[in-house]
Design a protein around this motif. Structure first.
Motif, short mmCIF file in Angstrom:
data_model
loop_
_atom_site.label_atom_id
_atom_site.label_comp_id
_atom_site.label_asym_id
_atom_site.label_seq_id
_atom_site.Cartn_x
_atom_site.Cartn_y
_atom_site.Cartn_z
N SER A 1 0.84 -1.20 0.00
CA SER A 1 0.00 0.00 0.00
C SER A 1 0.88 1.24 0.00
CB SER A 1 -0.93 0.03 1.21
OG SER A 1 -0.18 0.09 2.42
N ASN B 1 0.52 5.33 1.27
CA ASN B 1 -0.31 6.28 2.00
C ASN B 1 -0.60 7.51 1.13
OD1 ASN B 1 -1.71 7.73 3.92
ND2 ASN B 1 0.12 8.38 5.01
N SER C 1 -4.48 7.89 0.08
CA SER C 1 -5.17 6.71 -0.45
C SER C 1 -6.69 6.84 -0.31
CB SER C 1 -4.69 5.45 0.28
OG SER C 1 -4.88 5.59 1.68
N ASN D 1 -5.43 3.65 -6.86
CA ASN D 1 -4.79 2.87 -5.80
C ASN D 1 -4.46 1.45 -6.27
OD1 ASN D 1 -4.91 4.97 -3.92
ND2 ASN D 1 -6.95 4.36 -3.23
N ASN E 1 -1.39 1.81 -8.42
CA ASN E 1 -0.30 2.60 -7.82
C ASN E 1 0.19 3.69 -8.79
OD1 ASN E 1 -0.23 1.22 -5.33
ND2 ASN E 1 0.99 -0.41 -6.25
N THR F 1 7.41 1.53 6.99
CA THR F 1 7.08 2.20 5.73
C THR F 1 8.26 3.05 5.27
OG1 THR F 1 6.11 4.09 6.86
CG2 THR F 1 4.64 2.27 6.31
#
Length: 122
Positions: free
Chosen positions: A30, A32, A53, A73, A76, A108
């Motif tokens: 993922s 952010n 996101s 999302n 990406n 992250t």
């Protein structure tokens, strides 16, 4: 390893339009926030626009009403259509991915693209 690949920069006359795109690739779980920054010669890098996101956006005052950021999302990717361009928009534009979670890494991380030149002639 995560890579950000930008496209869409170029030379345009004042009042014209360009569309920047950025695709993030790698073992991404993922991201952010994705956004665009720019750096003009002799100036500091500054935020142009960013999107979370969840779809929340943030723009520099100088581009509000002219630039519109969007992202996919699932893919990406982040896009930045730029309208009514001005000579003062001339800069190298950098894609940024903030708060990126990747496979097998507990924390992250932030990543930057290599930059794409936008030149607006008067």
């Amino acid at each position: 390893q995560v890579q950000l690949v930008e496209s869409g920069g170029g030379l345009v006359q004042a009042g014209g339009s360009l569309r920047l795109s950025c695709a993030a690739s790698g073992s991404i779980i993922s991201i952010n926030t994705m956004g665009w920054y720019r750096q003009a010669p002799g100036k500091q890098r500054e935020l142009v626009a960013a999107i979370t996101s969840g779809g929340s956006t943030n723009y520099a005052d100088s581009v509000k009403g002219r630039f519109t950021i969007s992202r996919d999302n699932a893919k990406n990717t982040v896009h930045l259509p730029m309208n009514s361009l001005k000579p003062e928009d001339t800069a190298v534009y950098y894609c940024n991915a903030d708060g990126v979670k990747v496979l097998f890494r507990p924390l992250t991380h932030d990543y930057w693209g290599q930059g794409t030149q936008v030149t607006v002639s008067s």
